[in-house]
Design an enzyme around this catalytic site. Structure first.
Site, short mmCIF file in Angstrom:
data_model
loop_
_atom_site.label_atom_id
_atom_site.label_comp_id
_atom_site.label_asym_id
_atom_site.label_seq_id
_atom_site.Cartn_x
_atom_site.Cartn_y
_atom_site.Cartn_z
N LYS A 186 73.16 48.71 47.49
CA LYS A 186 74.10 48.13 48.47
C LYS A 186 75.44 47.91 47.80
O LYS A 186 75.50 47.58 46.61
CB LYS A 186 73.59 46.76 48.94
N ARG A 230 60.50 47.73 56.05
CA ARG A 230 59.46 48.38 56.88
C ARG A 230 58.35 48.93 55.99
O ARG A 230 57.19 48.97 56.41
CB ARG A 230 60.11 49.46 57.74
N1 BES Z 1 67.67 43.51 54.44
C1 BES Z 1 68.39 44.58 55.05
C2 BES Z 1 68.86 44.25 56.46
C3 BES Z 1 69.87 43.14 56.59
C4 BES Z 1 71.22 43.43 56.68
C5 BES Z 1 69.47 41.83 56.66
C6 BES Z 1 72.14 42.42 56.81
C7 BES Z 1 70.40 40.80 56.81
C8 BES Z 1 71.73 41.09 56.88
C9 BES Z 1 67.49 45.82 55.13
O1 BES Z 1 66.56 45.94 54.11
C10 BES Z 1 68.38 47.01 55.04
O2 BES Z 1 69.00 47.17 54.05
N2 BES Z 1 68.42 47.80 56.10
C11 BES Z 1 69.23 48.97 56.13
C12 BES Z 1 68.44 50.09 56.74
C13 BES Z 1 69.08 51.44 56.62
C14 BES Z 1 69.11 51.87 55.18
C15 BES Z 1 68.30 52.42 57.45
C16 BES Z 1 70.46 48.65 56.96
O3 BES Z 1 70.35 47.93 57.95
O4 BES Z 1 71.55 49.09 56.59
MN MN Z 2 67.32 46.87 52.39
#
Ligand code: BES
Ligand code: MN
Ligand code: ZN
Length: 518
Positions: free
Chosen positions: A298, A372
């Site tokens: 990230k 997931r």
């Molecule tokens: N933990 C994150 C989602 C999230 C984002 C929670 C902002 C709280 C605040 C999750 O694991 C994630 O990173 N999801 C990705 C999925 C994508 C790679 C398909 C996302 O939402 O960008």
């Molecule tokens: Mn994530």
């Protein structure tokens, strides 16, 4: 010492859910004449409609019509979240009278009272207070009083766990008048649950990791009389939880699966129930104690708040503990998948194919879609127990926040009546939720050329739904609702009713779900 004060001490001492969470005594006391109340502050709830009868009229009379005069001058409007402190009000012994707005009377419901009481408490908790008296009003229902009690106990707790000079200081004692002792006790217990979830989420990731979360869960289970199992790496390997293990491989902190079981009155093992010994409900939580994104790293800005990525797990632990502390007559199983998603040398990689516990193979297209993958195994573990219904809570997708904003949780389900039941419970306590569709067409988006499924959808559209579609593969047709709390779990900024940080989202809805409509 009065009987009520005794009861208060008992609450503080024996808070089953979390002694550190709320602290201070929270008690009911019979109403006395307002001018006789001794306290640092008296909190009065006022609607936009004006004084009317009830508590406001009494305090107005006691202060020689002060509230009427200030309302006429437009200094007090009763608008939602308005907080007007009347210091050294004439006729009162209390240090101040705090008038907090409720908005329009016909729009007052549990959620409005929860927030209004939290707003008043948060305001007062800026300084040390020995005793604060909240005046419930005669026209509120017991459920509404209870949610107001909970709100006040949540509002006085901040996120400053590590500050030498805390911004919020809990009251020595909170007293509710015009409220039954039982209602106050229930409200205080619910607040303990919310504050427990908030404390866990607010704790930094180097202090709260899979093992230390599991230890917290064990302590809570011990206090509330829940059974607990903690699966370490070795057990996870024996149980074929390869999906959880894969996500955890990049971290020096090994994963854990926490399984809690609470059997309420009449639902003990071997109880002759038409439903047999299967749980009435399984709660499942995403417990990613820190989400760096893994190799699909990230950016720094998005990573900063990722200690919140175990908020689903915290909500599930706290709600189950609250249900147990209230001794509700249900059989609940809760399962929390705890991992840290990191980039260490053994980290799972893009293109890897993982065989989940159910036997389904998952091709990894993005290591940041880890929630997931973890939940695939956790859902399979609870599916095996054949509960009547499943709910999971997860900070699963940024896409859900794009769709619904920061305050609304997304609902996804394979069973409309079950989804409606959860939505009703959430709305009853004032937590907004909104259902998104689960059309079969979305299943195409997670098909893989190499494995059964891949862990992200094609393209970036509908990301919250493709994530839910992925989870659906692991619930074996049991009625299931997924709650995406990426938005509501964590507040970037402070609001009138809460300091920024963890909110404790979904704790009250889950408790309400088990209690059923009032
Ligand atoms: N933990 C994150 C989602 C999230 C984002 C929670 C902002 C709280 C605040 C999750 O694991 C994630 O990173 N999801 C990705 C999925 C994508 C790679 C398909 C996302 O939402 O960008
Ligand atoms: Mn994530
Ligand atoms: Zn995540």
């Amino acid at each position: 010492m009065t009987r009520e004060t005794n009861r208060a001490d008992r609450h503080a001492e024996f808070s089953l859910v979390s002694p550190q969470a709320t602290a201070g005594a929270i008690v009911a006391e019979p109403a006395t004449r307002p001018e006789k109340i001794t306290a640092d502050a008296v909190v009065l709830f006022l609607t936009e409609g004006g004084i009317g009868g009830g508590a406001a009229a009494e305090l107005d009379r006691a202060t020689g019509g002060l509230i009427t005069r200030l309302a006429a001058a437009g200094e007090i409007t009763g608008k939602r979240h308005e907080c007007v402190p009347l210091l050294a009000a004439p006729g009162l012994e209390a240090g101040q009278l705090l008038v907090v707005g409720l908005g329009k009377r016909e729009e007052v419901e549990c959620g409005v009272l929860y927030r209004a009481a939290a707003t008043a408490a948060r305001h007062l908790a800026g300084r040390p207070r020995t005793k604060v008296v909240f005046v419930a009003d005669g026209w509120w229902s017991a459920r509404q009083v209870e949610q107001a009690v909970a709100g006040a106990a949540v509002g006085m707790v901040g996120q400053d766990l590590y500050r030498a000079e805390p911004r919020r200081i809990r009251f020595g004692a909170t007293v509710w008048t015009n409220a039954s002792p039982e209602t106050v006790r229930t409200g205080a217990t619910i607040a303990d649950g919310v504050n427990l979830a908030r404390r866990l989420v607010n704790t930094p990731p180097d202090d709260l990791y899979p093992q230390s979360f599991a230890e917290e869960a064990a302590a809570v289970a011990g206090r509330t009389g829940m059974e607990i199992e903690i699966w370490d790496e070795e057990r996870l390997r024996r149980e074929r939880c390869e999906a959880m293990l894969a996500v955890g491989r990049g971290s020096s902190r090994p994963p854990r699966l926490v399984i809690l079981r609470y059997r309420g009155p009449g639902r003990d093992a071997g109880a002759r129930s038409p439903r047999g010994d299967a749980p009435d409900l399984a709660l499942v939580g995403k417990g990613v104690t820190f989400d760096s994104g893994g190799l699909s790293l990230k950016p720094s800005d998005s990573m900063l708040s990722m200690k919140c990525d175990m908020a689903g797990g915290a909500a599930v632990l706290a709600a189950t503990a609250t249900i147990a502390a209230l001794r509700l007559p249900v059989h609940v199983v809760a399962a929390i998948g705890l991992v840290e998603n990191m980039t260490g040398p053994a980290a799972y990689k893009l293109g890897d194919v993982i065989t989940a516990r159910s036997g389904t193979t998952i091709e990894v297209h993005n290591t940041d879609a880890e929630g997931r993958v973890v939940l695939a195994d956790v859902l399979d573990v609870v599916r095996e127990l054949q509960p009547r219904a499943i709910v999971d809570a997860a900070t699963l997708t940024g896409a859900c926040m794009v769709a619904l904003g920061q305050d609304v949780a997304g609902l996804f389900s394979n069973d409309q009546p079950w989804c409606d039941t959860l939505a009703a419970a959430a709305r009853a306590v004032g937590e907004p939720v909104w259902q998104l569709p689960m059309y079969a067409d979305y299943d195409e988006h997670i098909k893989s050329e190499v494995a059964d499924i891949k862990n992200v959808g094609d393209g970036r559209w509908g990301g919250a739904i493709t994530a839910a579609k992925f989870l659906e593969r692991f619930v074996g047709g049991i009625p299931w609702t997924h709650v995406d709390i990426a938005g509501p779990a964590f507040a970037e900024k402070s609001r009138p009713w809460t300091d920024g940080g963890a909110t404790g989202a979904m704790v009250r809805p889950f408790v309400e779900l088990v209690r059923g409509p009032a």
